[in-house]
Write an enzyme that holds these catalytic residues in place. Sequence first.
Site, PDB file in Angstrom:
ATOM      1  N   SER A 181       0.924  -1.561  -0.101  1.00 52.37           N
ATOM      2  CA  SER A 181      -0.200   0.127  -0.390  1.00 52.37           C
ATOM      3  C   SER A 181       0.548   1.048   0.348  1.00 52.37           C
ATOM      4  CB  SER A 181      -1.095  -0.140   1.356  1.00 52.37           C
ATOM      5  OG  SER A 181      -2.044   0.893   0.995  1.00 52.37           O
ATOM      6  N   ASP A 351      -9.685  -5.349  -4.976  1.00 54.58           N
ATOM      7  CA  ASP A 351      -8.884  -4.380  -4.144  1.00 54.58           C
ATOM      8  C   ASP A 351      -9.571  -2.957  -4.826  1.00 54.58           C
ATOM      9  OD1 ASP A 351      -7.320  -2.258  -3.703  1.00 54.58           O
ATOM     10  OD2 ASP A 351      -5.709  -3.548  -3.183  1.00 54.58           O
ATOM     11  N   HIS A 384      -8.152  -5.599  -0.752  1.00 51.54           N
ATOM     12  CA  HIS A 384      -6.292  -4.518  -0.257  1.00 51.54           C
ATOM     13  C   HIS A 384      -6.084  -5.225   0.910  1.00 51.54           C
ATOM     14  CE1 HIS A 384      -4.721  -0.680  -0.614  1.00 51.54           C
ATOM     15  NE2 HIS A 384      -3.880  -0.438   0.448  1.00 51.54           N
TER      16      HIS A 384
END
Length: 408
Positions: A181, A351, A384
């Site tokens: 991320s 995601d 995610h």
Amino acid sequence: MASTVVSLSSIVLLCTITAVQGRKTLHHLNNEWLTSYSVINDIDGICKTMVETQGYTCEEHQVTTEDGYILSLQRIPVGRSSNNTDKPPVLLQHGIFCDALTWLVNSPDESLGFILADNGYDVWLANTRGTKYSNRHISLDPDDMAYWDWSWDELASYDLPAFVQYVYNHTGQRIHYAGHSLGTLMALASFCQGQVVNMLRSAALLSPIAHMNQITSLLTKIAADAFLANDIYWLGLREFVPNGDVAAKFAKDLCHILNFDCSNLMSLFAGPNCCINSSTIDVFLDHEPPPTATKNLVHLSQMIRTGTIAQYDYGNQEQNMQHYGQPLPPLYDMTGILNEFPLFISYGGQDTLSDVKDVQVLLNDLKDHDWNKLVVLLNEDYAHVDFVMGVNANQMIYDPMMDFFKVN
Ligand SMILES: *[C@@H]1O[C@H](CO)[C@@H](O)[C@H](O)[C@H]1NC(C)=O
Ligand SMILES: *[C@@H]1O[C@H](CO)[C@@H](O)[C@H](O)[C@H]1NC(C)=O
Ligand SMILES: *[C@@H]1O[C@H](CO)[C@@H](O)[C@H](O)[C@H]1NC(C)=O
């Protein structure tokens, strides 16, 4: 807990949000969410509480950035069985509202930090400025506004180079990097300016964050807009505490205005994670989510609005001139990444933050990359947080990632 809070965080990552999902009984944003859980053990730190308890050796290290932040790193130098002498170092970089715990919360067979140690890597876990175990500075205190005057620009230009230089100095070897991320955006921003790549062997980017204007999470987009509309107010706060009152009110207001069922914030913000064990969430709940700078959230909100990857926009020409010598913030040009630098990019079909369309824009930026130095892995089922906490991420993501490390 805070969690809710987190929401706001919305903007990105959501370690915390994960937590929210776990508490299935919470259907309202109420005070219960604001109760801080006792930290696992504040004084002892991550080695003692999360690593040695699993039977691994662990060392605490620290490095000071050029702008004075004193950051901690944990090192797992040996695994349970492997005892090879030539251990390639690997540096793991967490995302926003997370810290090194990200890599340790599942069982040793499921958590990347332990898996790498067991596979013969010398594992280093980074904690960026402002997180619980990296909250010191040579002259500033976290109570000072000035302590929080940073966004991911500084994470890319100060924190990442400090971590990499430290590990490189300490081991005398070039390093494999793995980021999740925001830990991928830090890397991309740093790499495209030619920073740190000479000390790295390769980089694995999980749920890459680069272009953000096509994110499919409606709630995140709305949160970003709300954030930008009031950036003056938010910037006055400087420190964004995910479990603070202000964050909770923000999340509550958003849910109310939109009439959303906010009982599953993680899915609303980050996509429906397929593969997270609810007991993982409990471990996470034992740990307060680390705060970040509100300037960092404003910066991310700017990216969601514009789709560009640029330095922080001060919002007017004079201030941008003052900081950058030009009326608009300088762009990070992804085509500046060395074509022969080995990259492993893995993203998820579910995601909503690192969404498929935005990742394709990034891949298009990298279209001239040497074809045999770029491995791209799409997992259709993953959202995610699955990339760092999924119970099957070992087979789905980490095995192919280690195959990639082996040849680079
Ligand atoms: C690994 O090997 C070194 C030297 O060969 C030895 O000193 C050390 O105790 C071993 N460590 C483990 C965990 O087996
Ligand atoms: C790494 O080593 C160089 C050369 O000895 C030194 O100047 C630098 O401060 C060290 N940096 C870190 C982060 O350890
Ligand atoms: C989920 O966590 C529990 C408790 O740690 C464990 O017993 C169980 O095996 C885990 N499930 C999976 C699929 O990893």
